[in-house]
Design a protein around this motif. Structure first.
Motif, PDB file in Angstrom:
ATOM      1  N   CYS A  20       0.925  -1.031   0.056  1.00 38.59           N
ATOM      2  CA  CYS A  20      -0.072   0.144  -0.029  1.00 38.59           C
ATOM      3  C   CYS A  20       0.778   1.143   0.085  1.00 38.59           C
ATOM      4  N   PRO A  21       0.295   2.321  -0.514  1.00 39.75           N
ATOM      5  CA  PRO A  21       1.031   3.579  -0.597  1.00 39.75           C
ATOM      6  C   PRO A  21       1.451   4.183   0.818  1.00 39.75           C
ATOM      7  N   GLY A  22       2.693   4.401   0.960  1.00 40.03           N
ATOM      8  CA  GLY A  22       3.104   5.015   2.294  1.00 40.03           C
ATOM      9  C   GLY A  22       3.768   4.170   3.118  1.00 40.03           C
ATOM     10  N   VAL A  23       3.603   2.835   2.888  1.00 35.69           N
ATOM     11  CA  VAL A  23       3.948   1.843   4.050  1.00 35.69           C
ATOM     12  C   VAL A  23       5.443   1.713   3.850  1.00 35.69           C
ATOM     13  N   VAL A  24       6.251   2.004   4.758  1.00 34.87           N
ATOM     14  CA  VAL A  24       7.891   1.718   4.698  1.00 34.87           C
ATOM     15  C   VAL A  24       8.328   0.749   5.527  1.00 34.87           C
ATOM     16  N   GLY A  25       7.527   0.058   6.396  1.00 33.04           N
ATOM     17  CA  GLY A  25       8.080  -1.118   7.312  1.00 33.04           C
ATOM     18  C   GLY A  25       6.856  -1.851   7.968  1.00 33.04           C
ATOM     19  N   ALA A  26       7.149  -2.921   8.569  1.00 35.68           N
ATOM     20  CA  ALA A  26       6.230  -3.679   9.433  1.00 35.68           C
ATOM     21  C   ALA A  26       7.249  -4.480  10.346  1.00 35.68           C
ATOM     22  N   ARG A  27       6.179  -4.776  11.311  1.00 32.54           N
ATOM     23  CA  ARG A  27       7.005  -5.687  12.517  1.00 32.54           C
ATOM     24  C   ARG A  27       5.785  -6.489  13.096  1.00 32.54           C
ATOM     25  N   ARG A  28       5.610  -7.561  13.263  1.00 30.58           N
ATOM     26  CA  ARG A  28       4.861  -8.376  13.961  1.00 30.58           C
ATOM     27  C   ARG A  28       5.301  -9.057  15.340  1.00 30.58           C
ATOM     28  N   LEU A  29       4.550  -8.953  16.413  1.00 32.18           N
ATOM     29  CA  LEU A  29       4.857  -9.326  17.759  1.00 32.18           C
ATOM     30  C   LEU A  29       3.732 -10.033  18.267  1.00 32.18           C
ATOM     31  N   THR A  30       4.272 -10.813  19.341  1.00 34.58           N
ATOM     32  CA  THR A  30       3.144 -11.849  20.028  1.00 34.58           C
ATOM     33  C   THR A  30       3.271 -11.283  21.507  1.00 34.58           C
ATOM     34  N   LEU A  31       2.161 -11.541  22.072  1.00 36.82           N
ATOM     35  CA  LEU A  31       2.114 -11.137  23.654  1.00 36.82           C
ATOM     36  C   LEU A  31       3.442 -12.020  24.617  1.00 36.82           C
ATOM     37  N   LEU A  70      -2.779  10.821   5.381  1.00 40.79           N
ATOM     38  CA  LEU A  70      -3.006   9.528   5.717  1.00 40.79           C
ATOM     39  C   LEU A  70      -4.323   8.979   5.028  1.00 40.79           C
ATOM     40  N   GLN A  71      -5.218   9.363   4.542  1.00 43.25           N
ATOM     41  CA  GLN A  71      -6.469   9.188   3.786  1.00 43.25           C
ATOM     42  C   GLN A  71      -5.786   8.408   2.584  1.00 43.25           C
ATOM     43  N   THR A  72      -4.849   8.610   2.014  1.00 41.12           N
ATOM     44  CA  THR A  72      -4.325   7.613   0.809  1.00 41.12           C
ATOM     45  C   THR A  72      -4.021   6.579   1.114  1.00 41.12           C
ATOM     46  N   PHE A  73      -3.338   6.117   2.398  1.00 43.82           N
ATOM     47  CA  PHE A  73      -3.222   4.833   2.772  1.00 43.82           C
ATOM     48  C   PHE A  73      -4.336   4.144   3.262  1.00 43.82           C
ATOM     49  N   ILE A  74      -5.236   4.908   3.805  1.00 45.48           N
ATOM     50  CA  ILE A  74      -6.735   4.374   4.265  1.00 45.48           C
ATOM     51  C   ILE A  74      -7.659   3.960   3.081  1.00 45.48           C
ATOM     52  N   ASP A  75      -7.579   4.749   2.082  1.00 44.47           N
ATOM     53  CA  ASP A  75      -8.480   4.452   1.033  1.00 44.47           C
ATOM     54  C   ASP A  75      -7.810   3.319   0.038  1.00 44.47           C
ATOM     55  N   ALA A  76      -6.463   3.238   0.139  1.00 46.49           N
ATOM     56  CA  ALA A  76      -5.853   1.992  -0.535  1.00 46.49           C
ATOM     57  C   ALA A  76      -6.224   0.836   0.151  1.00 46.49           C
ATOM     58  N   LEU A  77      -5.980   0.821   1.473  1.00 45.41           N
ATOM     59  CA  LEU A  77      -6.311  -0.198   2.202  1.00 45.41           C
ATOM     60  C   LEU A  77      -7.578  -1.037   2.035  1.00 45.41           C
ATOM     61  N   MET A  78      -8.500  -0.100   2.264  1.00 45.78           N
ATOM     62  CA  MET A  78      -9.900  -0.398   2.239  1.00 45.78           C
ATOM     63  C   MET A  78     -10.375  -0.731   0.757  1.00 45.78           C
ATOM     64  N   SER A  79      -9.630  -0.424  -0.463  1.00 45.63           N
ATOM     65  CA  SER A  79     -10.227  -0.688  -1.633  1.00 45.63           C
ATOM     66  C   SER A  79      -9.531  -2.079  -1.955  1.00 45.63           C
ATOM     67  N   ARG A  80      -8.481  -2.594  -1.212  1.00 46.34           N
ATOM     68  CA  ARG A  80      -7.884  -3.921  -1.391  1.00 46.34           C
ATOM     69  C   ARG A  80      -8.165  -4.807  -0.685  1.00 46.34           C
ATOM     70  N   ALA A  81      -8.749  -4.524   0.547  1.00 48.87           N
ATOM     71  CA  ALA A  81      -9.397  -5.486   1.736  1.00 48.87           C
ATOM     72  C   ALA A  81     -10.425  -6.346   1.055  1.00 48.87           C
ATOM     73  N   GLY A  82     -10.086  -7.589   1.012  1.00 53.44           N
ATOM     74  CA  GLY A  82     -11.028  -8.728   0.728  1.00 53.44           C
ATOM     75  C   GLY A  82     -11.082  -9.057  -0.647  1.00 53.44           C
ATOM     76  N   THR A  83     -10.119  -8.635  -1.603  1.00 57.54           N
ATOM     77  CA  THR A  83      -9.959  -8.695  -2.944  1.00 57.54           C
ATOM     78  C   THR A  83      -8.621  -9.657  -3.192  1.00 57.54           C
ATOM     79  N   GLU A  84      -8.436  -9.954  -4.343  1.00 53.38           N
ATOM     80  CA  GLU A  84      -7.431 -10.731  -4.661  1.00 53.38           C
ATOM     81  C   GLU A  84      -6.088  -9.872  -4.422  1.00 53.38           C
ATOM     82  N   ARG A  85      -6.118  -8.786  -4.201  1.00 50.18           N
ATOM     83  CA  ARG A  85      -4.776  -7.895  -3.856  1.00 50.18           C
ATOM     84  C   ARG A  85      -4.532  -8.077  -2.392  1.00 50.18           C
ATOM     85  N   MET A  86      -5.675  -8.236  -1.611  1.00 48.59           N
ATOM     86  CA  MET A  86      -5.577  -8.399  -0.143  1.00 48.59           C
ATOM     87  C   MET A  86      -6.357  -9.499   0.520  1.00 48.59           C
ATOM     88  N   PRO A  87      -6.407 -10.744   0.185  1.00 52.24           N
ATOM     89  CA  PRO A  87      -7.330 -11.501   0.701  1.00 52.24           C
ATOM     90  C   PRO A  87      -7.449 -11.551   1.880  1.00 52.24           C
TER      91      PRO A  87
END
Length: 105
Positions: free
Chosen positions: A35-46, A71-88
């Motif tokens: 998605c536009p604007g995302v520069v990194g990610a990290r997953r954690l567990t409790l 920020l709305q640019t990211f939100i729009d991209a995320l919401m338009s992709r969620a649940g599609t083949e781009r973001m199942p």
């Protein structure tokens, strides 16, 4: 350029923890990173140890670092992709709590 953190607390659906972790780490992270604007990610567990014996609702936590002017640019991209083949969304995804934070400069 503004900086944000997209913090997502989540759980696996009952009985699907392994499938959830494989999907989240193997596919979902990459989908959100595209998605536009995302520069990194990290997953954690409790962690097993905590300072206070407070009950915790969520076992997993993911931090996405976002840098963009609107920020709305990211939100729009995320919401338009969620649940599609781009973001199942996998059936192993349980409940979640997504929250945006703006970095204080």
């Amino acid at each position: 350029m503004a900086r944000y953190v997209f913090a997502v607390q989540s759980n696996a659906a009952d009985g699907l923890e392994q499938e959830y972790n494989e999907w989240y780490s193997g596919q979902h992270l990459k989908d959100v990173l595209a998605c536009p604007g995302v520069v990194g990610a990290r997953r954690l567990t409790l962690a097993d140890k905590q300072i206070l014996p407070t009950p915790h609702v969520f076992k997993y936590f993911c931090l996405y670092e976002i840098e963009l002017d609107d920020l709305q640019t990211f939100i729009d991209a995320l919401m338009s992709r969620a649940g599609t083949e781009r973001m199942p969304i996998n059936k192993a995804m349980g409940n979640s709590l997504p929250v945006f934070w703006q970095v204080i400069e």
